[in-house]
Scaffold this motif. Structure first.
Motif, short mmCIF file in Angstrom:
data_model
loop_
_atom_site.label_atom_id
_atom_site.label_comp_id
_atom_site.label_asym_id
_atom_site.label_seq_id
_atom_site.Cartn_x
_atom_site.Cartn_y
_atom_site.Cartn_z
N GLY A 200 6.90 0.10 -9.09
CA GLY A 200 8.21 0.74 -9.19
C GLY A 200 9.23 0.14 -8.25
N SER A 201 8.77 -0.65 -7.28
CA SER A 201 9.70 -1.25 -6.33
C SER A 201 10.65 -2.22 -7.02
CB SER A 201 8.94 -1.95 -5.20
OG SER A 201 8.22 -3.06 -5.67
N LEU B 290 11.17 1.37 -0.36
CA LEU B 290 12.62 1.31 -0.33
C LEU B 290 13.18 1.98 0.93
CD1 LEU B 290 15.17 0.44 -1.77
CD2 LEU B 290 15.15 2.62 -2.97
N LEU B 291 12.62 3.12 1.30
CA LEU B 291 13.10 3.82 2.50
C LEU B 291 12.87 2.98 3.75
CD1 LEU B 291 11.96 7.48 1.74
CD2 LEU B 291 14.27 6.53 1.61
N LYS B 292 11.70 2.36 3.85
CA LYS B 292 11.42 1.51 5.02
C LYS B 292 12.33 0.28 5.02
CE LYS B 292 6.86 2.94 6.35
NZ LYS B 292 7.13 3.22 7.74
N ALA B 293 12.63 -0.27 3.84
CA ALA B 293 13.54 -1.41 3.76
C ALA B 293 14.94 -1.00 4.19
CB ALA B 293 13.57 -1.96 2.33
N GLY C 54 0.79 -1.23 0.00
CA GLY C 54 0.00 0.00 0.00
C GLY C 54 0.82 1.27 0.00
N LEU C 55 2.12 1.16 0.15
CA LEU C 55 2.98 2.34 0.16
C LEU C 55 3.50 2.62 -1.25
CD1 LEU C 55 5.09 1.66 3.36
CD2 LEU C 55 3.05 3.08 3.14
N ALA C 56 3.52 3.90 -1.61
CA ALA C 56 4.01 4.31 -2.93
C ALA C 56 5.48 4.69 -2.86
CB ALA C 56 3.19 5.49 -3.43
#
Length: 83
Positions: A50-51, A26-29, A19-21
């Protein structure tokens, strides 16, 4: 790869970024990887198409290993081993 085969990939931490765009998965990872030790594996689940591009580039540039990725419908899963 089947779900059973995917479950055979061991991981030390899991992040659900569904649910995150972009760029949030990537930032959370990146934050989750910061909390892991070298050689540990993070499993990430995302729904942002886009991930795919982001995780490939991030792993290459940061020196992490993208061990495996899979797509199931609109769900993307990645297994990253921290450098």
């Amino acid at each position: 790869m089947t779900e059973q085969a995917a479950c055979a990939i061991a991981y030390d931490a899991e992040l659900d970024a569904s649910g995150l765009a972009c760029p949030m998965p990537l930032l959370k990872a990146k934050l989750a990887l910061n909390g892991l030790g070298s050689g540990q594996v993070l499993k990430v689940t995302a729904t942002d198409p886009g991930s795919q591009r982001d995780f490939h580039s991030f792993a290459r540039l940061a020196g992490h290993a993208l061990l495996h990725e899979e797509t199931e419908g609109e769900v993307y899963r990645y297994w990253l081993r921290k450098a």
